[in-house]
Each structure stands twice: as structure tokens, then as C-alpha cells.
Design a protein around this motif. Structure first.
Motif, PDB file in Angstrom:
ATOM      1  N   MET A  72       0.826  -1.217   0.000  1.00  0.00           N
ATOM      2  CA  MET A  72       0.000   0.000   0.000  1.00  0.00           C
ATOM      3  C   MET A  72       0.857   1.263   0.000  1.00  0.00           C
ATOM      4  N   ILE A  73       1.941   1.247   0.749  1.00  0.00           N
ATOM      5  CA  ILE A  73       2.814   2.422   0.817  1.00  0.00           C
ATOM      6  C   ILE A  73       3.451   2.703  -0.540  1.00  0.00           C
ATOM      7  N   VAL A  74       3.838   1.646  -1.252  1.00  0.00           N
ATOM      8  CA  VAL A  74       4.383   1.846  -2.608  1.00  0.00           C
ATOM      9  C   VAL A  74       3.337   2.524  -3.491  1.00  0.00           C
ATOM     10  N   GLY A  75       2.077   2.091  -3.395  1.00  0.00           N
ATOM     11  CA  GLY A  75       1.003   2.719  -4.160  1.00  0.00           C
ATOM     12  C   GLY A  75       0.805   4.173  -3.778  1.00  0.00           C
ATOM     13  N   PHE A  76       0.867   4.466  -2.479  1.00  0.00           N
ATOM     14  CA  PHE A  76       0.706   5.854  -2.048  1.00  0.00           C
ATOM     15  C   PHE A  76       1.893   6.721  -2.476  1.00  0.00           C
ATOM     16  N   PHE A  77       3.102   6.172  -2.465  1.00  0.00           N
ATOM     17  CA  PHE A  77       4.253   6.942  -2.952  1.00  0.00           C
ATOM     18  C   PHE A  77       4.133   7.232  -4.443  1.00  0.00           C
ATOM     19  N   MET A  78       3.494   6.336  -5.166  1.00  0.00           N
ATOM     20  CA  MET A  78       3.297   6.580  -6.597  1.00  0.00           C
ATOM     21  C   MET A  78       2.364   7.763  -6.835  1.00  0.00           C
ATOM     22  N   THR A  79       1.481   8.060  -5.881  1.00  0.00           N
ATOM     23  CA  THR A  79       0.579   9.200  -6.062  1.00  0.00           C
ATOM     24  C   THR A  79       1.340  10.523  -6.079  1.00  0.00           C
ATOM     25  N   MET A  80       2.528  10.558  -5.483  1.00  0.00           N
ATOM     26  CA  MET A  80       3.303  11.802  -5.452  1.00  0.00           C
ATOM     27  C   MET A  80       3.874  12.156  -6.816  1.00  0.00           C
ATOM     28  N   ARG A  81       4.074  11.182  -7.681  1.00  0.00           N
ATOM     29  CA  ARG A  81       4.644  11.434  -9.005  1.00  0.00           C
ATOM     30  C   ARG A  81       3.598  11.460 -10.108  1.00  0.00           C
ATOM     31  N   TRP A  82       2.335  11.306  -9.746  1.00  0.00           N
ATOM     32  CA  TRP A  82       1.270  11.223 -10.729  1.00  0.00           C
ATOM     33  C   TRP A  82       0.888  12.609 -11.218  1.00  0.00           C
TER      34      TRP A  82
END
Length: 83
Positions: A72-82
Motif C-alpha cells: 500500500m505504501i508503494v502505491g501511495f508513494f506513486m501518487t506523489m509522481r502522478w
């Protein structure tokens, strides 16, 4: 009277190139991957709680929670670069 020196044109190098690269939109696969990771991590956490650590990977016990939260944390970190 002597002429002053002409200024050089600004080129897109260095910070300007990095800024323009950061403004590009994300690839088409970015958002579905991001959402999938967050949902998959949530599913792992829910299954771990429902089975008291027995599944999704038997033998790991409550480490399944760490795996679920990590995904889940990897998915949330991906939101920062979206974009």
C-alpha cells in the motif's frame, strides 16, 4: 560608439530541462498500477486479519500485515509522481 555584447539565448539545459521533464504527464499505466497496488495491499491486510495471520502466505503469520502495508505504501508513494 562601441556596441554592447549580445546575450546568449537561453537553452533548455540543467534546471530548465529538469523542470520541463517534471511537468510531463504520467504514462497511461501509472494510475492503474498505483490503484492496483493500494487495493492489493488492502486486500492482503483484510485477509490477514480475517484469517488471524494464516493467509495469504501461510507460515509468515503477522508478517503478512507488513507485506500488505508495504504494498500500500508503494502505491501511495506513486501518487506523489502522478500528473
Amino acid at each position: 560608439m562601441p556596441e554592447s555584447k549580445k546575450r546568449k539565448p537561453v537553452t533548455a539545459t540543467g534546471e530548465a530541462a529538469a523542470a520541463s521533464a517534471a511537468q510531463r504527464p504520467s504514462p497511461r499505466w501509472w494510475a492503474p498500477t498505483m490503484v492496483t497496488l493500494m487495493v492489493l495491499g488492502l486486500a492482503v491486510v483484510v485477509v490477514t486479519y480475517l484469517t488471524k495471520g494464516g493467509y495469504p502466505i501461510p507460515g509468515l503469520g503477522n508478517w503478512n500485515l507488513a507485506i500488505g502495508f508495504g504494498v500500500m505504501i508503494v502505491g501511495f508513494f506513486m501518487t506523489m509522481r502522478w500528473r
